[in-house]
Enzyme design. Structure first.
Site, PDB file in Angstrom:
ATOM      1  N   LYS A  15     -29.311  28.689  36.765  1.00  0.00           N
ATOM      2  CA  LYS A  15     -27.994  28.109  36.511  1.00  0.00           C
ATOM      3  C   LYS A  15     -27.617  28.443  35.078  1.00  0.00           C
ATOM      4  O   LYS A  15     -28.388  28.174  34.153  1.00  0.00           O
ATOM      5  CB  LYS A  15     -27.999  26.596  36.722  1.00  0.00           C
ATOM      6  CG  LYS A  15     -26.610  25.948  36.592  1.00  0.00           C
ATOM      7  CD  LYS A  15     -26.649  24.476  36.999  1.00  0.00           C
ATOM      8  CE  LYS A  15     -25.234  23.887  37.032  1.00  0.00           C
ATOM      9  NZ  LYS A  15     -24.642  23.721  35.704  1.00  0.00           N
TER      10      LYS A  15
ATOM     11  N   ASN B 278     -19.744  26.512  39.518  1.00  0.00           N
ATOM     12  CA  ASN B 278     -19.746  25.131  39.046  1.00  0.00           C
ATOM     13  C   ASN B 278     -18.682  25.009  37.960  1.00  0.00           C
ATOM     14  O   ASN B 278     -18.427  25.950  37.217  1.00  0.00           O
ATOM     15  CB  ASN B 278     -21.138  24.786  38.494  1.00  0.00           C
ATOM     16  CG  ASN B 278     -21.225  23.403  37.872  1.00  0.00           C
ATOM     17  OD1 ASN B 278     -21.819  23.221  36.821  1.00  0.00           O
ATOM     18  ND2 ASN B 278     -20.654  22.407  38.514  1.00  0.00           N
ATOM     19  N   GLY B 279     -18.041  23.834  37.884  1.00  0.00           N
ATOM     20  CA  GLY B 279     -17.082  23.597  36.819  1.00  0.00           C
ATOM     21  C   GLY B 279     -15.663  23.453  37.317  1.00  0.00           C
ATOM     22  O   GLY B 279     -15.102  24.398  37.889  1.00  0.00           O
ATOM     23  N   GLY B 280     -15.093  22.265  37.138  1.00  0.00           N
ATOM     24  CA  GLY B 280     -13.695  22.044  37.467  1.00  0.00           C
ATOM     25  C   GLY B 280     -13.400  21.810  38.933  1.00  0.00           C
ATOM     26  O   GLY B 280     -12.229  21.668  39.301  1.00  0.00           O
TER      27      GLY B 280
ATOM     28  N   GLN C 197     -34.960  21.316  39.041  1.00  0.00           N
ATOM     29  CA  GLN C 197     -34.494  22.102  37.908  1.00  0.00           C
ATOM     30  C   GLN C 197     -35.441  21.937  36.734  1.00  0.00           C
ATOM     31  O   GLN C 197     -35.736  20.810  36.312  1.00  0.00           O
ATOM     32  CB  GLN C 197     -33.087  21.714  37.462  1.00  0.00           C
ATOM     33  CG  GLN C 197     -32.579  22.668  36.372  1.00  0.00           C
ATOM     34  CD  GLN C 197     -31.202  22.347  35.852  1.00  0.00           C
ATOM     35  OE1 GLN C 197     -31.012  21.349  35.168  1.00  0.00           O
ATOM     36  NE2 GLN C 197     -30.226  23.203  36.165  1.00  0.00           N
TER      37      GLN C 197
ATOM     38  N   HIS D 215     -21.725  28.061  35.741  1.00  0.00           N
ATOM     39  CA  HIS D 215     -20.753  27.104  35.232  1.00  0.00           C
ATOM     40  C   HIS D 215     -19.670  27.916  34.528  1.00  0.00           C
ATOM     41  O   HIS D 215     -19.943  28.598  33.538  1.00  0.00           O
ATOM     42  CB  HIS D 215     -21.423  26.128  34.259  1.00  0.00           C
ATOM     43  CG  HIS D 215     -20.529  25.019  33.805  1.00  0.00           C
ATOM     44  ND1 HIS D 215     -21.017  23.776  33.460  1.00  0.00           N
ATOM     45  CD2 HIS D 215     -19.192  24.943  33.644  1.00  0.00           C
ATOM     46  CE1 HIS D 215     -20.002  23.003  33.097  1.00  0.00           C
ATOM     47  NE2 HIS D 215     -18.890  23.702  33.199  1.00  0.00           N
TER      48      HIS D 215
ATOM     49  N   ARG E 292     -19.653  15.755  38.403  1.00  0.00           N
ATOM     50  CA  ARG E 292     -19.262  14.367  38.143  1.00  0.00           C
ATOM     51  C   ARG E 292     -18.445  13.741  39.268  1.00  0.00           C
ATOM     52  O   ARG E 292     -18.578  12.557  39.553  1.00  0.00           O
ATOM     53  CB  ARG E 292     -18.496  14.295  36.824  1.00  0.00           C
ATOM     54  CG  ARG E 292     -19.395  14.444  35.581  1.00  0.00           C
ATOM     55  CD  ARG E 292     -18.580  14.703  34.339  1.00  0.00           C
ATOM     56  NE  ARG E 292     -17.973  16.036  34.380  1.00  0.00           N
ATOM     57  CZ  ARG E 292     -16.958  16.420  33.610  1.00  0.00           C
ATOM     58  NH1 ARG E 292     -16.418  15.559  32.768  1.00  0.00           N
ATOM     59  NH2 ARG E 292     -16.485  17.647  33.691  1.00  0.00           N
TER      60      ARG E 292
ATOM     61  N   CYS F  31     -27.394  24.130  29.875  1.00  0.00           N
ATOM     62  CA  CYS F  31     -27.200  22.837  29.219  1.00  0.00           C
ATOM     63  C   CYS F  31     -27.016  23.021  27.712  1.00  0.00           C
ATOM     64  O   CYS F  31     -27.837  23.679  27.066  1.00  0.00           O
ATOM     65  CB  CYS F  31     -28.387  21.920  29.487  1.00  0.00           C
ATOM     66  SG  CYS F  31     -28.215  20.288  28.749  1.00  0.00           S
TER      67      CYS F  31
END
Length: 335
Positions: free
Chosen positions: A142, A214-216, A73, A174, A238, A103
């Site tokens: 992304k 992405n996300g959750g 990336q 995301h 994470r 980001c």
């Protein structure tokens, strides 16, 4: 292998990927994660284009062959710099080059790249076109669903239209806004509401794009539901870092239809020789074991495992025998 086959393989790997995470997904983390899944796509931490051009490229881009499939990336907003970074990175043999447009950190904002690029889709199109011209592998993006006061239902499709027009065929979205003012990077991962439905709508609106969400997402069960709803891929961040066994050990069978057989214990065993090589090259044990602390999360002995590695790995002379001893504590607790 032909270019078409390479793209097919990396697109298949992107059915489940581990998100690029600053200070976390370094080469040692990626090697460790690979011991638990042969199929998942792994990402580097974000590396800025100027760092690639002017920095120690072996330190920034070096990786083990076992990490593949693995993507680099990049961060940046200057088409010329990004093209040069891609050209310089090409000999390192990554399977994909990804541009970070998601980001929200202060450092990224000060450089006018990352999530702030959601505001300038035409510039992003220039960037990815320049990258594609220099890249022997697929260039992907992304992004977020929007930033600040943007309406994601107009900003996101406009953004996707721009990058698709420049030649991008795979994106990871995301599913949260990024608030560039007023929220910390941590808050930006948690406070803005998730909108999985919008990402699913983008897949319907752009059927020719390979769309990952992405996300959750914290479990393989959630990932499978999203794939069944029509998405091409799911990226987990994470949860894959803090509890890697729960995400990665079952991934080959559940997501990729590959034979399983990996276990937390086999992952530890596979790391021992890697640790020996790292120490022989002058490295320190904690540089590797800091990524392994969550391996036995939820199992008897997990606390002892974390304590022994946290307290012992920074001591002079610490080596693979400490890891073996900590693993023995887990086995003893389970007996």
């Amino acid at each position: 292998m032909t270019e078409r086959n390479i793209k097919q393989d990396i697109s298949a790997a992107a059915r489940l990927s581990v998100a690029p995470m600053m200070d976390w997904t370094d080469r040692h983390c990626r090697y460790f994660h690979r011991q638990m899944s042969r199929g998942a796509l792994l990402y580097t931490e974000m590396v800025t284009a100027p760092a690639v051009i002017h920095g120690d490229r072996e330190q920034l881009l070096g990786h083990d062959a076992a990490e593949h499939p693995v993507a680099l990336q990049l961060g940046g907003a200057d088409p010329g710099q990004l093209a040069e970074a891609v050209r310089l990175a090409a000999p390192h043999g990554y399977d994909e080059i990804n541009l970070n447009c998601g980001c929200p950190s202060d450092r990224v904002q000060s450089g006018c790249f990352g999530a702030v690029l959601m505001e300038t889709p035409a510039l992003v199109a220039e960037c990815v076109a320049a990258m594609i011209a220099e890249s022997p592998v697929e260039v992907t993006v992304k992004c977020r669903i929007g930033v600040d006061e943007q309406d994601p239902r107009t900003a996101l499709p406009d953004f996707l239209e721009a990058v698709r027009g420049a030649g991008v065929r795979r994106v990871t979205i995301h599913a949260r806004k990024a608030w560039l003012q007023g929220l910390s990077p941590k808050e930006n991962r948690e406070v803005p509401p998730l909108d999985h439905a919008l990402v699913l709508e983008m897949k319907r609106q752009f059927p020719d794009l390979h769309v990952s969400l992405n996300g959750g997402v914290t479990t393989l069960a959630q990932a499978r539901v999203l794939l069944e709803q029509g998405l091409d891929g799911v990226m987990i961040g994470r949860a894959a870092y803090h509890d890697p066994a729960s995400v990665l050990l079952g991934a080959d069978a559940a997501i990729f239809g590959l034979p399983g057989g990996q276990s937390a214990e086999s992952a530890v065993a596979a790391m021992l020789l890697y640790i020996e090589r790292h120490l022989a090259a002058g490295g320190r044990l904690h540089q590797i074991t800091r990524h392994m602390l969550g391996l036995f999360t939820g199992r008897p002995g997990a606390r002892a495992w974390r304590r022994m590695l946290s307290e012992g790995a920074t001591r002079p002379g610490a080596g693979p025998e400490l890891v073996e001893e900590a693993a023995a504590q887990v086995l003893e607790a389970a007996a």
